[in-house]
Structure formats: C-alpha cells, structure tokens
Design an enzyme around this catalytic site. Structure first.
Site, PDB file in Angstrom:
ATOM      1  N   ASP A 117       0.827  -1.207   0.000  1.00 41.45           N
ATOM      2  CA  ASP A 117       0.000   0.000   0.000  1.00 41.45           C
ATOM      3  C   ASP A 117       0.864   1.261   0.000  1.00 41.45           C
ATOM      4  O   ASP A 117       1.928   1.291   0.614  1.00 41.45           O
ATOM      5  CB  ASP A 117      -0.904  -0.010   1.240  1.00 41.45           C
ATOM      6  CG  ASP A 117      -2.016   1.020   1.152  1.00 41.45           C
ATOM      7  OD1 ASP A 117      -2.349   1.463   0.035  1.00 41.45           O
ATOM      8  OD2 ASP A 117      -2.550   1.396   2.209  1.00 41.45           O
ATOM      9  N   ARG A 123       0.307   7.355  -3.284  1.00 42.40           N
ATOM     10  CA  ARG A 123       0.531   8.498  -2.388  1.00 42.40           C
ATOM     11  C   ARG A 123       2.011   8.882  -2.352  1.00 42.40           C
ATOM     12  O   ARG A 123       2.364  10.065  -2.270  1.00 42.40           O
ATOM     13  CB  ARG A 123       0.039   8.148  -0.982  1.00 42.40           C
ATOM     14  CG  ARG A 123      -1.492   8.185  -0.845  1.00 42.40           C
ATOM     15  CD  ARG A 123      -1.936   7.717   0.512  1.00 42.40           C
ATOM     16  NE  ARG A 123      -1.786   6.271   0.656  1.00 42.40           N
ATOM     17  CZ  ARG A 123      -1.799   5.640   1.828  1.00 42.40           C
ATOM     18  NH1 ARG A 123      -1.881   6.333   2.955  1.00 42.40           N
ATOM     19  NH2 ARG A 123      -1.688   4.326   1.870  1.00 42.40           N
ATOM     20  N   GLU A 159     -11.346  -4.559  -6.721  1.00 44.21           N
ATOM     21  CA  GLU A 159     -11.803  -3.164  -6.630  1.00 44.21           C
ATOM     22  C   GLU A 159     -10.909  -2.228  -7.442  1.00 44.21           C
ATOM     23  O   GLU A 159     -11.345  -1.152  -7.864  1.00 44.21           O
ATOM     24  CB  GLU A 159     -11.826  -2.706  -5.166  1.00 44.21           C
ATOM     25  CG  GLU A 159     -12.909  -3.335  -4.316  1.00 44.21           C
ATOM     26  CD  GLU A 159     -12.554  -4.738  -3.837  1.00 44.21           C
ATOM     27  OE1 GLU A 159     -11.389  -5.154  -4.060  1.00 44.21           O
ATOM     28  OE2 GLU A 159     -13.427  -5.407  -3.266  1.00 44.21           O
ATOM     29  N   ASN A 160      -9.658  -2.622  -7.665  1.00 43.30           N
ATOM     30  CA  ASN A 160      -8.733  -1.758  -8.410  1.00 43.30           C
ATOM     31  C   ASN A 160      -9.124  -1.574  -9.872  1.00 43.30           C
ATOM     32  O   ASN A 160      -8.632  -0.652 -10.542  1.00 43.30           O
ATOM     33  CB  ASN A 160      -7.303  -2.312  -8.341  1.00 43.30           C
ATOM     34  CG  ASN A 160      -6.689  -2.196  -6.966  1.00 43.30           C
ATOM     35  OD1 ASN A 160      -5.790  -2.963  -6.615  1.00 43.30           O
ATOM     36  ND2 ASN A 160      -7.177  -1.266  -6.152  1.00 43.30           N
ATOM     37  N   GLU A 211      -5.259 -17.084  13.053  1.00 44.01           N
ATOM     38  CA  GLU A 211      -4.999 -15.990  13.983  1.00 44.01           C
ATOM     39  C   GLU A 211      -3.636 -15.354  13.710  1.00 44.01           C
ATOM     40  O   GLU A 211      -2.781 -15.226  14.587  1.00 44.01           O
ATOM     41  CB  GLU A 211      -5.084 -16.464  15.437  1.00 44.01           C
ATOM     42  CG  GLU A 211      -6.459 -16.986  15.817  1.00 44.01           C
ATOM     43  CD  GLU A 211      -6.566 -17.355  17.286  1.00 44.01           C
ATOM     44  OE1 GLU A 211      -5.627 -17.051  18.045  1.00 44.01           O
ATOM     45  OE2 GLU A 211      -7.579 -17.950  17.662  1.00 44.01           O
TER      46      GLU A 211
END
Length: 310
Positions: free
Chosen positions: A33, A37, A80-81, A222
């Site tokens: 990610d 930006r 979604e991209n 987990e």
C-alpha cells in the site's frame, strides 16, 4: 536529523533487530500500500509509484529468503482496483507483464527454487497479463523451495463465495454428503495449488486494516498483523524486521497462553485430556516465566493425584 546520521541510526537499529530475531514465520503476506501516495508526494504520477514499489518487492523477496520464510504472498491488484482510471491500470498491467517475465527469467529465482503462482480471478485481467502469468508459472512450476504468490484481481470474500458454491453444487449432485464437508473441501476449492496458513500480515502506508486479504488462511490461523506508516516504496529492512519481531512476540504469547491453560487443567481432567495437557506443558514449558514453570516431578505428582481421585 541529517541524512547521514539517520542512515547510521537505521543501520544500527537494523543490526539490533537482526540479533533479537530467533526464528521466522513460514508464510508472510504483504499488502503493498502507498505507491500512489508516495508518487503524489514526490510530484510524480501513479506509474512512478508502482515502479518504485516493484523495487521494494524484489528486496522483500530477498529478505524473506535470507531469514527462512518459505512462502510470500503479495496483494498486488484487487478486484476493486479495476475501478481506477483505465490509463493508470494499463500502465500497471504493462509493469506487471515486465516484472513477471523478469522474475521468471532471473537467475536468483531458479537458483533458489522459487515457484511463482498467481491467485485471484486472473481471467478478468487483460490477455497480455494472463500470458505473462502463464509464462512465469510455467517457468517455475517444478520448484518448491520457496513459493511466491501474486494476488491479482483478488478478492478474499469472492474466493470464499466460489468455494461455498462449489461445495453446494457437489451436495446437490450427491457427490458430497453435508456431514462429510471439512476444511480440506473448502481449501482445495480456493486456489489451484495449496496455500499455507498465513503467520504474518504486513501492511505499510498507514492504514490499519487487512482489506479482505486471505481471510481463510489468515483469520483461521490468527495471524499476527504488523501495520507501519512508510509507503510501500519506502518500506525498509528495518520495517520488515519489526514485522518479524511482531510475529515472534505473538507466537510467544500464544505459546505462553496455551501452556498456562494446559497447566491449569492438570489434576482436574480425565486421563486422555490429562495426557494432552501434559504434552502441551512439556512443549511450551520454556515460554512460561521461570516462576510458573513446573518441573517433571510436579507433573507426575499431579498425574498420580488425578488417578487416586478417580
């Protein structure tokens, strides 16, 4: 802080972290990610960020192999991209094709026995990307020393939905009885080849969420999660080692909890359960603080008392 001083501090911290780490997770999953930006902050476009992020990806692959990780999954392009601007996606698809071919032909990939796999709805991708995926998978198909999964056109819930539909169809046709459905029935429908349970998820970029990433393999196990603020192109080896340390602390806590629960059960359970509890305490004894560690005589005494009470 001056750049040279920052570099010395970072190098010292990296060496310290390396000494603190005693083991490695088997499967690390990374949400890459912050590329866009990062580029905007530097006055560039999205492609500049993706290209810089690809360099980080190559370094992380090396770091994983250096410390003994056996499987790495990269969240590269989600379903979604597809909603992003077509021009941006086309440039990213070109970069993916280039990197898949480079990885498939790289000497280090073949020397280290890296198997490259794509997971996700790859049929949704442009033909040139599908061809690059096929090339990379074919070139590394026979390797099994290290697995590199690239999540493309990926959505965790959609994969679970498809697996559930497959199970339902088999039940409807009589090929599968409802009471025979088990974990393996779901897992072999999720991906073409087995994917290990995830031990650690790493997400740079500042967001603290796992974004529907490998829900079956991460939540069911987990997995430890490490969030950090640097954008993916800025992600450093120090950040990576901090993530590994987070995993180790999570594992130590898990073992300590298991040992404490098992110790509490000894002397208050039936013979088969007692044997299992003693086995857990024996395995994880060293994870307990020294003041809580029972010796073998204590366990034998509890065992005898349990049999007398019975």
């Amino acid at each position: 802080m001056k750049r040279w001083l920052r570099q010395r501090v970072d190098a010292t911290y990296e060496r310290l972290l390396s000494k603190e780490i005693s083991g490695a997770p088997t499967h690390v999953a990374v949400i890459q990610d912050g590329n866009r930006r990062y580029a905007r902050r530097r006055g560039g476009n999205a492609h500049d960020g993706h290209r810089a992020g690809a360099e980080t990806t190559e370094r992380v692959l090396e770091w994983c192999q250096d410390i003994g990780v056996e499987e790495l999954t990269l969240y590269t392009f989600s379903t979604e991209n597809f909603e992003r601007p077509a021009e941006e996606n086309e440039a990213l698809f070109d970069l993916l094709c280039k990197k898949l071919h480079e990885f498939a032909d790289a000497d280090r990939v073949h020397e280290n026995g890296v198997s490259i796999r794509a997971i996700g709805e790859t049929e949704m991708l442009p033909e040139r990307v599908q061809n690059a995926v096929e090339y990379a998978e074919g070139r590394t198909y026979d390797y099994d020393r290290f697995v590199l999964n690239i999540a493309l056109a990926y959505g965790g819930r959609s994969r679970l939905l498809e697996a559930a539909r497959g199970v339902t169809a088999d039940v409807d046709t009589g090929d599968l009885e409802p009471d025979e459905i088990d974990v393996e029935d779901i897992e072999h429908r999720l991906y073409d080849q087995p994917v290990r349970d995830v031990d650690l998820i790493i997400r740079p970029g500042g967001d603290e969420r796992t974004s529907n990433f490998l829900p079956w393999h991460a939540n069911g196990n987990e997995a430890a999660v490490f969030f950090c603020t640097p954008y993916w192109p800025e992600f450093s080896k120090t950040d990576f080692l901090r993530g590994i340390r987070t995993y180790e602390h999570r594992e130590e806590s898990w073992r300590r909890t298991r040992a404490r629960r098992a110790l509490a059960l000894i002397g208050a359970v039936s013979e088969p359960e007692l044997a299992e509890a003693r086995s857990i305490v024996d395995r994880f004894r060293d994870s307990l603080p020294s003041s809580e560690r029972p010796d073998a005589g204590d366990l034998e005494s509890n065992d005898s008392n349990s049999r007398i009470a019975d």
